[in-house]
Design a protein around this motif. Sequence first.
Motif, PDB file in Angstrom:
ATOM      1  N   ILE A  50       0.872  -1.176   0.000  1.00 32.33           N
ATOM      2  CA  ILE A  50       0.000   0.000   0.000  1.00 32.33           C
ATOM      3  C   ILE A  50       0.909   1.226   0.000  1.00 32.33           C
ATOM      4  O   ILE A  50       1.689   1.422   0.913  1.00 32.33           O
ATOM      5  CB  ILE A  50      -0.922   0.013   1.233  1.00 32.33           C
ATOM      6  N   ARG A  51       0.787   2.013  -1.064  1.00 29.65           N
ATOM      7  CA  ARG A  51       1.617   3.226  -1.187  1.00 29.65           C
ATOM      8  C   ARG A  51       0.794   4.444  -0.806  1.00 29.65           C
ATOM      9  O   ARG A  51      -0.426   4.444  -0.939  1.00 29.65           O
ATOM     10  CB  ARG A  51       2.111   3.367  -2.628  1.00 29.65           C
ATOM     11  N   GLU A  53       0.458   7.050  -2.392  1.00 26.45           N
ATOM     12  CA  GLU A  53      -0.240   7.540  -3.585  1.00 26.45           C
ATOM     13  C   GLU A  53      -1.564   6.805  -3.819  1.00 26.45           C
ATOM     14  O   GLU A  53      -2.422   7.287  -4.564  1.00 26.45           O
ATOM     15  CB  GLU A  53       0.635   7.372  -4.838  1.00 26.45           C
ATOM     16  N   ASP A  54      -1.725   5.623  -3.221  1.00 22.13           N
ATOM     17  CA  ASP A  54      -2.951   4.837  -3.393  1.00 22.13           C
ATOM     18  C   ASP A  54      -4.078   5.312  -2.475  1.00 22.13           C
ATOM     19  O   ASP A  54      -5.215   4.877  -2.615  1.00 22.13           O
ATOM     20  CB  ASP A  54      -2.682   3.357  -3.085  1.00 22.13           C
ATOM     21  N   PHE A  77      -9.293   4.562  -0.859  1.00 19.09           N
ATOM     22  CA  PHE A  77      -8.301   4.259  -1.885  1.00 19.09           C
ATOM     23  C   PHE A  77      -8.702   4.890  -3.216  1.00 19.09           C
ATOM     24  O   PHE A  77      -9.852   5.278  -3.415  1.00 19.09           O
ATOM     25  CB  PHE A  77      -8.161   2.740  -2.054  1.00 19.09           C
ATOM     26  N   THR A  78      -7.749   4.954  -4.121  1.00 18.72           N
ATOM     27  CA  THR A  78      -8.032   5.561  -5.420  1.00 18.72           C
ATOM     28  C   THR A  78      -8.934   4.674  -6.273  1.00 18.72           C
ATOM     29  O   THR A  78      -9.663   5.188  -7.122  1.00 18.72           O
ATOM     30  CB  THR A  78      -6.733   5.875  -6.190  1.00 18.72           C
ATOM     31  N   THR A  79      -8.899   3.352  -6.068  1.00 20.18           N
ATOM     32  CA  THR A  79      -9.768   2.445  -6.829  1.00 20.18           C
ATOM     33  C   THR A  79     -10.352   1.373  -5.917  1.00 20.18           C
ATOM     34  O   THR A  79      -9.808   1.081  -4.850  1.00 20.18           O
ATOM     35  CB  THR A  79      -9.000   1.719  -7.959  1.00 20.18           C
ATOM     36  N   GLN A  82      -7.940  -1.631  -5.422  1.00 16.64           N
ATOM     37  CA  GLN A  82      -6.981  -1.471  -4.320  1.00 16.64           C
ATOM     38  C   GLN A  82      -7.664  -1.756  -2.989  1.00 16.64           C
ATOM     39  O   GLN A  82      -7.086  -2.390  -2.112  1.00 16.64           O
ATOM     40  CB  GLN A  82      -6.377  -0.070  -4.327  1.00 16.64           C
TER      41      GLN A  82
END
Length: 174
Positions: A50-51, A53-54, A77-79, A82
């Motif tokens: 898990i970054r 940016e996520d 999360f972005t998606t 994820q």
Amino acid sequence: MGVLDLEAKIDLLEQQARQCNVEISNIPERRNENLIDLLECLGKQIGYSIRKEDVVSIHRVPHAAQNNKPKNIVAKFTTRIQRDNTGCKEHQQLGISGTSHKVFVNEHLTLRNKQLFRKAREAASSEGYKFVWTKHSTILVRETENSAVLAIRTIEDIGKIKANTKSAKTNSSM
């Protein structure tokens, strides 16, 4: 359109707004805690990177009812992919000092769906079901590894659990 229909529509829209979220419970609160670091630690625990940016946002949320448990953490999360890869299930301690305890990672359900999930778990437990989980905000139950999966979307659907158990007992006694 009646009031109940409008309430159901609002709940559906609220649930859709949470489709990329996880809710993490039972992590002790610490002064000046870094929730991103905790989330990265969770990722290491489950074998999924898990970054930063996520993650769109991450914060603690108060409980609906007063209790002494730590506030839950909601991470967006972005998606949804994820979100799904974080493994919505139970994990052991995440490298946090102190006593060991279970940490739970679940889909971020609306209050209505949380209440329905709790009632489904209670009914399933009383009927001897082994599995109750959520997937894409739908509550699913299964009596055994080989039995059919039942979807619980409304309070009336909880009757499926008892009806399914009764029909299985009737069929096995024939």
